[in-house]
Scaffold this active site. Structure first.
Site, PDB file in Angstrom:
ATOM      1  N   ARG A  35      50.692  27.558  14.725  1.00  0.00           N
ATOM      2  CA  ARG A  35      49.499  28.265  14.210  1.00  0.00           C
ATOM      3  C   ARG A  35      48.192  27.789  14.837  1.00  0.00           C
ATOM      4  NH1 ARG A  35      51.950  27.829   8.868  1.00  0.00           N
ATOM      5  NH2 ARG A  35      53.106  29.753   8.501  1.00  0.00           N
ATOM      6  N   LYS A  95      39.117  35.192  24.962  1.00  0.00           N
ATOM      7  CA  LYS A  95      40.124  36.261  24.999  1.00  0.00           C
ATOM      8  C   LYS A  95      41.394  35.677  25.595  1.00  0.00           C
ATOM      9  CE  LYS A  95      37.613  40.610  25.101  1.00  0.00           C
ATOM     10  NZ  LYS A  95      37.306  41.820  25.883  1.00  0.00           N
ATOM     11  N   GLU A 137      33.156  40.651  39.061  1.00  0.00           N
ATOM     12  CA  GLU A 137      32.747  40.345  37.679  1.00  0.00           C
ATOM     13  C   GLU A 137      31.335  39.746  37.659  1.00  0.00           C
ATOM     14  OE1 GLU A 137      34.386  41.348  35.118  1.00  0.00           O
ATOM     15  OE2 GLU A 137      36.521  41.377  35.567  1.00  0.00           O
ATOM     16  N   LYS A 148      27.295  35.590  30.341  1.00  0.00           N
ATOM     17  CA  LYS A 148      28.545  35.821  29.611  1.00  0.00           C
ATOM     18  C   LYS A 148      28.496  35.181  28.234  1.00  0.00           C
ATOM     19  CE  LYS A 148      32.945  36.670  28.817  1.00  0.00           C
ATOM     20  NZ  LYS A 148      34.277  36.886  29.274  1.00  0.00           N
ATOM     21  N   GLU A 165      34.147  41.344  19.821  1.00  0.00           N
ATOM     22  CA  GLU A 165      33.975  42.678  20.405  1.00  0.00           C
ATOM     23  C   GLU A 165      33.852  43.777  19.351  1.00  0.00           C
ATOM     24  OE1 GLU A 165      35.945  43.116  24.231  1.00  0.00           O
ATOM     25  OE2 GLU A 165      36.242  45.230  23.782  1.00  0.00           O
ATOM     26  N   ARG A 218      29.782  43.223  22.858  1.00  0.00           N
ATOM     27  CA  ARG A 218      30.690  42.671  23.884  1.00  0.00           C
ATOM     28  C   ARG A 218      31.378  43.755  24.709  1.00  0.00           C
ATOM     29  NH1 ARG A 218      34.674  37.372  23.308  1.00  0.00           N
ATOM     30  NH2 ARG A 218      35.520  37.486  25.412  1.00  0.00           N
ATOM     31  N   ASN A 247      32.917  45.449  29.385  1.00  0.00           N
ATOM     32  CA  ASN A 247      33.956  46.332  29.929  1.00  0.00           C
ATOM     33  C   ASN A 247      33.391  47.297  30.971  1.00  0.00           C
ATOM     34  OD1 ASN A 247      35.982  45.205  28.359  1.00  0.00           O
ATOM     35  ND2 ASN A 247      35.483  46.521  26.611  1.00  0.00           N
ATOM     36  N   HIS A 294      35.467  48.850  33.642  1.00  0.00           N
ATOM     37  CA  HIS A 294      36.860  48.600  33.280  1.00  0.00           C
ATOM     38  C   HIS A 294      37.610  49.848  32.805  1.00  0.00           C
ATOM     39  CE1 HIS A 294      35.660  44.477  33.809  1.00  0.00           C
ATOM     40  NE2 HIS A 294      36.851  44.008  33.480  1.00  0.00           N
ATOM     41  N   HIS A 315      40.758  49.560  34.799  1.00  0.00           N
ATOM     42  CA  HIS A 315      42.106  49.281  34.285  1.00  0.00           C
ATOM     43  C   HIS A 315      43.068  50.415  34.628  1.00  0.00           C
ATOM     44  CE1 HIS A 315      41.215  46.001  31.024  1.00  0.00           C
ATOM     45  NE2 HIS A 315      41.388  45.503  32.221  1.00  0.00           N
ATOM     46  N   HIS A 336      42.457  42.606  40.202  1.00  0.00           N
ATOM     47  CA  HIS A 336      41.662  43.076  39.065  1.00  0.00           C
ATOM     48  C   HIS A 336      40.208  43.378  39.480  1.00  0.00           C
ATOM     49  CE1 HIS A 336      40.234  43.556  34.992  1.00  0.00           C
ATOM     50  NE2 HIS A 336      39.318  42.626  35.197  1.00  0.00           N
TER      51      HIS A 336
HETATM   52  N1  GLY Z   1      36.285  40.046  30.083  1.00  0.00           N
HETATM   53  C1  GLY Z   1      35.565  40.710  29.080  1.00  0.00           C
HETATM   54  C2  GLY Z   1      35.299  39.882  27.880  1.00  0.00           C
HETATM   55  O1  GLY Z   1      35.451  38.670  27.927  1.00  0.00           O
HETATM   56  O2  GLY Z   1      34.946  40.427  26.873  1.00  0.00           O
END
Ligand code: GLY
Length: 359
Positions: A120, A142, A184, A226, A236, A240, A244, A247, A251, A263
């Protein structure tokens, strides 16, 4: 050494930006880690940095174990996570043990997910060695793996105890991966800070020559952007989403290429797509869109797709976890340094933009 702090209440943590691994023992002590730690790295990174890092981690008093996974996106699955669980069980790792992610985004995401779920939740540390990971994926918690063809479908938000960035690890990165990470970095400038975007645009050759002070400044500015987004919207729920940018197209192209494109290369194509869509919606000028494409090209990034089917890319977009109730949202630029989330409910427009990306 530069130290930034990601302010998230009791989940706050430092990001160290430096040019070697000698600060690791202090960072470990600062995070009050002790006992067992397992370094998870990959078959590309291990020969360069595993022994260097292990030495420094042992100096801090940790009992260091290691596990090497096959490099590449194909490892980013639950089988790899199971392998890690088995090792942790057999070495009797407990709640106060830690995992250390040494590598790029794939290693960081898998390690973070294993740490989030083993008994956990145990502590983990990010030591990103690719620009993609240093610029983006190691910061913000993430974690996750791909599942049945869907990227990052299974995962958790789980913050590391610290992030340790040695910018000189970029020297052993294939240059194609350096470009991929730059997508990025450029993205962060485009959505939040026009001055930083200009800095990257004007210092491209220094970046590709691994100029240490340029890399340190770029990393500091990039991480500041960031972290500020993550601090305001850790899970998010709104802001946040802006990260994207590029993306939604990106994606979809990544899946359509069967992951033969990196990517960041797909994000670059996605940024070009977002500017094309913004241009069609009258949000920006054609000069701005062309200038951004030139910046991406000067970072040796692609801005067009080859040999992919429009319908397939569109279908991939609809299946992406970012689509809500079958509606597609795009982060679109309002100007350099400012972007906004827009729902675009116009299949024809989206397909036109995909077609333009083929020209
Ligand atoms: N890579 C996008 C984020 O960290 O939200």
């Amino acid at each position: 050494m530069v130290k930034l702090n990601v302010e998230l209440g009791d989940r706050s943590y430092p990001i160290y930006i430096t040019s070697d691994f000698s600060g690791l023992p202090k960072a470990v002590q600062g995070a009050r880690l002790s006992g067992k730690a397992m370094v998870i790295t990959d078959s590309n990174v291990c020969s360069h940095y595993l022994s260097m890092c292990t030495e420094q981690l042992e100096e801090s008093g940790l009992e260091v174990h290691s596990h090497v996974i096959e490099a590449g996106e194909k490892s980013k699955n639950l089988d790899t996570v199971k392998e890690i669980y088995r090792l942790l069980m057999s070495e009797r790792f407990e709640r106060n043990s830690a995992l250390i992610a040494l590598g790029g985004g794939v290693v960081g995401d898998i390690t973070g997910f294993a740490a989030a779920t083993y008994v956990r939740g145990i502590s983990y540390v990010q030591i990103p060695t690719s620009l993609l990971a240093q610029a983006d994926s190691s910061i913000g918690g993430k974690t996750g793996v791909d599942f049945e063809g869907s990227k990052n479908l299974v995962g958790a938000f789980y913050q590391p105890r610290f992030v340790y960035i040695n910018v000189n690890t970029l020297r052993t990165l294939p240059v194609r991966e350096l470009s991929s990470g730059l997508a990025e970095v450029i993205k962060h400038g485009l959505i939040m800070n026009a001055e930083f975007y200009d800095y990257i645009d004007s210092n491209m050759s220094k970046i590709f020559n691994y100029d240490e002070s340029t890399l340190q400044y770029m990393t500091k500015m990039n991480c500041t952007i960031k972290k500020s987004v993550v601090e305001q919207d850790e899970r998010e729920g709104g802001l946040r989403e802006i990260l994207n940018f590029g993306h939604t197209f990106g994606h979809a192209v990544e899946s359509a290429s069967d992951f033969s494109l990196l990517h960041g290369e797909c994000v670059s194509i996605g940024i070009a797509g977002a500017f094309k869509m913004a241009l069609r919606l009258g949000m920006i000028s054609s000069e701005t869109a062309a200038a951004v494409e030139n910046t991406l090209k000067s970072a040796a990034l692609p801005v067009r797709i080859k040999g992919m089917d429009t319908q397939k890319i569109y279908d991939n977009m609809l299946h992406d976890k970012k689509a809500k109730n079958g509606r597609l949202s795009f982060i679109l630029p309002r100007e350099i340094g400012d972007a906004v989330s827009c729902v675009v409910d116009n299949e024809q427009l989206i397909k036109q933009v995909i077609e333009e990306l083929k020209e």
